[in-house]
Scaffold this motif. Structure first.
Motif, short mmCIF file in Angstrom:
data_model
loop_
_atom_site.label_atom_id
_atom_site.label_comp_id
_atom_site.label_asym_id
_atom_site.label_seq_id
_atom_site.Cartn_x
_atom_site.Cartn_y
_atom_site.Cartn_z
N ALA A 101 0.78 -1.17 0.20
CA ALA A 101 -0.12 -0.02 -0.11
C ALA A 101 1.02 1.16 -0.14
N TRP A 108 -4.19 6.18 -2.34
CA TRP A 108 -3.40 5.09 -2.18
C TRP A 108 -3.16 4.21 -3.42
N TYR A 110 -2.07 0.58 -4.99
CA TYR A 110 -1.79 -0.77 -4.42
C TYR A 110 -1.14 -1.74 -5.29
N VAL A 149 -9.27 -2.49 -2.63
CA VAL A 149 -8.37 -3.55 -2.42
C VAL A 149 -9.07 -4.91 -2.18
#
Lengths: 234, 74
Positions: A101, A108, A110, A149
């Motif tokens: 992350a 963010w 990922y 995510v």
């Protein structure tokens, strides 16, 4: 310059609970002892009942005792406490998946790169919070992100948190996870989600103007069986 | 589908895995220097550092290696 020890915390730890409950008896007995002394002092030193109070000034033995005994008690509290602190970092079983992350201002990224065959091919995506005007019917305001995510449930995950610019912090309270993202450092936290669902979190370290609108994990969404990976493996 | 990733390394038991990522990267390149690029033995290290290290860090280090300014014991 202040030195900050950045930590990742897992709050849902049975060992923390046992450590606290072991000492709760001591806490309460201490409290009642102190209260009793206070009440006694107020009663016996009342100006009408006892106009000339007796003043005790010395008492070497008791003074030594009430210095040494608490230090011994503290030592007995500190030893398991340190053992717990270091054992919390241990990873006993190898993780099954590593997810990175990476914090940016103010979103963010990922990366799932366990199955790369070269340096370039990671599955990488950005996760921006959906702005206030845009959510669809039923979505929570300022909590949803465009790309969540996705992780499988009941799997030991290793999450590596780092930022690309300024300090951030990746936190999902419902999973008991908070991990600081410190520039130049990779912080590791282990989680294993037991239940399918959508989990929300937010950035927990001030990182600029839109810190309040940065949704940390985005959502750890939809925990599925490992079959999901077959759709993402190149 | 078997799920596999870089295993927990006992040399780096704590939260800070920076050194772990860096060490795996160096191990891969030292293996390639020792055994040649086409050897299959080094793939293991490659997988490990790719799992652990962010893509940007890997790109930066690759560029540094190419210009000869990589700050590690290759």
């Amino acid at each position: 310059m202040a030195i900050r020890i950045s930590r990742c915390s897992n709050t849902y730890d049975a060992r923390n609970y046992r450590l606290i409950s072991r000492y709760i008896f001591l806490f309460y007995s201490d409290f009642f002892f102190v209260s009793w002394i206070l009440v006694r002092a107020l009663w016996h030193f009342h100006y009408q009942k006892n106009p000339i109070p007796q003043r005790i000034v010395h008492g070497t033995t008791i003074e030594i005792m009430w210095t040494i005994l608490p230090s011994i008690i503290l030592m007995f509290i500190a030893i398991p406490s340190f053992a717990l602190l270091y054992s919390m970092d241990e990873v006993v079983v190898d993780p099954a998946i590593t997810i990175k992350a990476i914090g940016h201002q103010w979103y963010w990224t990922y990366e799932y790169s366990d199955y790369n065959s070269s340096d370039e091919q990671s599955l990488t995506f950005d996760s921006y919070t959906i702005p206030e005007d845009d959510p669809e019917l039923g979505q929570s305001r300022l909590l949803e992100v465009d790309n969540r995510v996705v992780v499988p449930e009941k799997t030991h995950l290793r999450i590596i948190v780092t930022p690309a610019d300024v300090p951030h912090s990746w936190a999902v309270p419902s999973l008991g996870v908070k991990c600081d993202a410190v520039p130049g450092r990779l912080n590791q936290t282990s989680i294993s989600v037991q239940r399918e669902g959508v989990y929300y979190g937010q950035c927990s370290e001030i990182c600029g103007t839109n810190h309040a609108f940065m949704r940390a994990p985005g959502n750890i969404g939809r925990l599925l069986s490992p079959l999901w990976l077959s759709r993402t493996t190149p | 589908v078997e799920l596999k990733t870089a295993p927990a390394d006992f040399r780096f038991p704590t939260t800070n895995q920076t050194r772990h990522c860096f060490t795996r990267y160096i191990e891969f390149h030292r293996c390639v220097t020792a055994k040649g690029e086409d050897s299959g033995d080094c793939d293991k290290f490659a997988k490990y550092y790719r799992s652990l290290c962010p893509g940007e860090w890997v790109e930066k280090w690759n560029e540094q290696r190419e210009s000869g300014i990589f700050p590690g014991p290759l």
